[in-house]
Design a protein around this motif. Sequence first.
Motif, PDB file in Angstrom:
ATOM      1  N   ARG A  19       0.851  -1.194   0.000  1.00 28.08           N
ATOM      2  CA  ARG A  19       0.000   0.000   0.000  1.00 28.08           C
ATOM      3  C   ARG A  19       0.887   1.244   0.000  1.00 28.08           C
ATOM      4  NH1 ARG A  19      -2.258   2.751   4.224  1.00 28.08           N
ATOM      5  NH2 ARG A  19      -1.433   1.253   5.713  1.00 28.08           N
ATOM      6  N   PRO A  20       0.663   2.196  -0.913  1.00 30.51           N
ATOM      7  CA  PRO A  20       1.480   3.420  -0.898  1.00 30.51           C
ATOM      8  C   PRO A  20       1.404   4.118   0.457  1.00 30.51           C
ATOM      9  CG  PRO A  20       0.180   3.319  -2.904  1.00 30.51           C
ATOM     10  CD  PRO A  20      -0.314   2.197  -2.026  1.00 30.51           C
ATOM     11  N   PHE A  21       2.518   4.672   0.868  1.00 26.22           N
ATOM     12  CA  PHE A  21       2.644   5.490   2.087  1.00 26.22           C
ATOM     13  C   PHE A  21       2.558   4.684   3.380  1.00 26.22           C
ATOM     14  CE2 PHE A  21       0.289   8.290  -1.022  1.00 26.22           C
ATOM     15  CZ  PHE A  21       1.462   8.778  -1.587  1.00 26.22           C
ATOM     16  N   ASP A  22       2.515   3.367   3.297  1.00 25.99           N
ATOM     17  CA  ASP A  22       2.562   2.556   4.513  1.00 25.99           C
ATOM     18  C   ASP A  22       3.953   2.732   5.130  1.00 25.99           C
ATOM     19  OD1 ASP A  22       2.822   0.539   6.411  1.00 25.99           O
ATOM     20  OD2 ASP A  22       1.625  -0.885   5.243  1.00 25.99           O
ATOM     21  N   PRO A  23       4.052   3.158   6.401  1.00 27.80           N
ATOM     22  CA  PRO A  23       5.384   3.348   7.002  1.00 27.80           C
ATOM     23  C   PRO A  23       6.251   2.091   6.944  1.00 27.80           C
ATOM     24  CG  PRO A  23       3.683   4.277   8.403  1.00 27.80           C
ATOM     25  CD  PRO A  23       2.966   3.534   7.303  1.00 27.80           C
ATOM     26  N   GLU A  24       5.608   0.944   6.853  1.00 24.50           N
ATOM     27  CA  GLU A  24       6.363  -0.307   6.792  1.00 24.50           C
ATOM     28  C   GLU A  24       7.154  -0.413   5.490  1.00 24.50           C
ATOM     29  OE1 GLU A  24       7.646  -3.556   8.873  1.00 24.50           O
ATOM     30  OE2 GLU A  24       6.357  -1.920   9.543  1.00 24.50           O
ATOM     31  N   ASN A  25       6.732   0.295   4.445  1.00 28.68           N
ATOM     32  CA  ASN A  25       7.429   0.227   3.153  1.00 28.68           C
ATOM     33  C   ASN A  25       8.904   0.621   3.298  1.00 28.68           C
ATOM     34  OD1 ASN A  25       4.980  -0.412   2.067  1.00 28.68           O
ATOM     35  ND2 ASN A  25       4.616   1.592   1.127  1.00 28.68           N
ATOM     36  N   LEU A  26       9.126   1.705   4.022  1.00 30.11           N
ATOM     37  CA  LEU A  26      10.498   2.181   4.193  1.00 30.11           C
ATOM     38  C   LEU A  26      11.326   1.171   4.983  1.00 30.11           C
ATOM     39  CD1 LEU A  26      11.552   4.787   3.035  1.00 30.11           C
ATOM     40  CD2 LEU A  26      11.100   5.925   5.205  1.00 30.11           C
ATOM     41  N   ARG A  27      10.701   0.584   5.988  1.00 27.61           N
ATOM     42  CA  ARG A  27      11.412  -0.435   6.786  1.00 27.61           C
ATOM     43  C   ARG A  27      11.801  -1.625   5.908  1.00 27.61           C
ATOM     44  NH1 ARG A  27       9.672   1.814  11.654  1.00 27.61           N
ATOM     45  NH2 ARG A  27       7.458   2.203  11.553  1.00 27.61           N
TER      46      ARG A  27
ATOM     47  N   LEU B  36       6.204   4.761  -1.994  1.00 25.51           N
ATOM     48  CA  LEU B  36       5.004   4.518  -2.802  1.00 25.51           C
ATOM     49  C   LEU B  36       4.625   3.042  -2.849  1.00 25.51           C
ATOM     50  CD1 LEU B  36       5.785   6.913  -5.793  1.00 25.51           C
ATOM     51  CD2 LEU B  36       4.155   7.281  -3.937  1.00 25.51           C
ATOM     52  N   GLY B  37       5.443   2.189  -2.227  1.00 28.28           N
ATOM     53  CA  GLY B  37       5.101   0.776  -2.153  1.00 28.28           C
ATOM     54  C   GLY B  37       5.790  -0.099  -3.173  1.00 28.28           C
ATOM     55  N   VAL B  38       6.703   0.470  -3.956  1.00 28.68           N
ATOM     56  CA  VAL B  38       7.476  -0.310  -4.945  1.00 28.68           C
ATOM     57  C   VAL B  38       8.883  -0.441  -4.365  1.00 28.68           C
ATOM     58  CG1 VAL B  38       8.276  -0.461  -7.331  1.00 28.68           C
ATOM     59  CG2 VAL B  38       6.075   0.620  -6.813  1.00 28.68           C
ATOM     60  N   GLN B 116       4.099  15.095  -3.489  1.00 34.93           N
ATOM     61  CA  GLN B 116       3.022  15.087  -2.515  1.00 34.93           C
ATOM     62  C   GLN B 116       3.643  14.906  -1.142  1.00 34.93           C
ATOM     63  OE1 GLN B 116       2.122  11.199  -4.865  1.00 34.93           O
ATOM     64  NE2 GLN B 116       0.572  11.378  -3.298  1.00 34.93           N
ATOM     65  N   GLU B 117       2.949  15.398  -0.150  1.00 31.72           N
ATOM     66  CA  GLU B 117       3.492  15.301   1.209  1.00 31.72           C
ATOM     67  C   GLU B 117       2.768  14.205   1.968  1.00 31.72           C
ATOM     68  OE1 GLU B 117       4.810  18.918   3.427  1.00 31.72           O
ATOM     69  OE2 GLU B 117       3.151  18.331   4.734  1.00 31.72           O
ATOM     70  N   VAL B 118       3.541  13.350   2.630  1.00 33.98           N
ATOM     71  CA  VAL B 118       2.958  12.295   3.456  1.00 33.98           C
ATOM     72  C   VAL B 118       3.627  12.341   4.825  1.00 33.98           C
ATOM     73  CG1 VAL B 118       2.464  10.826   1.485  1.00 33.98           C
ATOM     74  CG2 VAL B 118       4.630  10.566   2.667  1.00 33.98           C
ATOM     75  N   THR B 119       2.999  11.743   5.800  1.00 35.27           N
ATOM     76  CA  THR B 119       3.580  11.701   7.139  1.00 35.27           C
ATOM     77  C   THR B 119       3.964  10.263   7.468  1.00 35.27           C
ATOM     78  OG1 THR B 119       2.250  13.582   7.823  1.00 35.27           O
ATOM     79  CG2 THR B 119       3.205  12.238   9.574  1.00 35.27           C
ATOM     80  N   ILE B 120       5.229  10.074   7.789  1.00 36.52           N
ATOM     81  CA  ILE B 120       5.733   8.744   8.140  1.00 36.52           C
ATOM     82  C   ILE B 120       6.338   8.836   9.529  1.00 36.52           C
ATOM     83  CG2 ILE B 120       7.391   6.924   7.561  1.00 36.52           C
ATOM     84  CD1 ILE B 120       7.147   7.827   4.630  1.00 36.52           C
ATOM     85  N   ASP B 121       5.816   8.063  10.436  1.00 35.87           N
ATOM     86  CA  ASP B 121       6.287   8.095  11.830  1.00 35.87           C
ATOM     87  C   ASP B 121       6.359   9.531  12.360  1.00 35.87           C
ATOM     88  OD1 ASP B 121       6.429   5.394  11.700  1.00 35.87           O
ATOM     89  OD2 ASP B 121       8.603   5.238  11.784  1.00 35.87           O
TER      90      ASP B 121
END
Lengths: 72, 161
Positions: A19-27, B36-38, B116-121
Amino acid sequence: MPIRKFRSVEEMTPLPDRRPFDPENLRLAIAWSHAAMALHPVKRTPGVHKYRSYEDMKARDQRRSSGSSVSE
Amino acid sequence: MLPRIMELEAALKILAAFDRERVEYVLVGSMGMAVLGVIRATRDIDVFIAPDEANVARLRRALTSVFDDPSIDEITSADLSGDYPAIQYAPPSGDFSIDLLARLGERFRFDEIEWQEVTIDGIRVRVATPRMLYRMKRDTVRPQDKLDASALRDRFELEDE
């Protein structure tokens, strides 16, 4: 992410889309990077390095990566 | 023992410092794709940077707050705006790099990057849109970029313009 086992490469199915923008993606990306680095460690030369183009910069990275498995 | 690389803590510290110092940036490259999930492995954090003097000063402050490294002062607006639009900064550990771009070829400059701006942690992160990343990846020469472009096109059902 659970371990999945297959009897052949052909049977392997792609991972489901994240899912896009899921914080888990970066992990996940960093965990994969960690594994890649363990298999093929490449050190960057610390400091600031200037290039005339993106392509020059990435070509330098590529030479570094293929030329040495440890460091410059 | 596995070597340390771009640990999550370091990546998030950099993005948090950019947010705190109000750096005008856009996350691109494989880390942008990851948001973005890729997802694929990478050894760098690619960011587009507004190359004006004030913003590059904010960028230096942000990086210095994470890495106590005087070489960061070598990152200048004059270089990014002039003959060196691509600057790579590798922290003292040498485990990864932060790749700074002010322009990509003649086609992409900071002001033209859709984001686009997103919030991560709890950290506000500016990331390029899928369409923007696709266009940037599609138009470069590296085989890896072509693969990335293909993955983005398929994932977001993008069409060539």
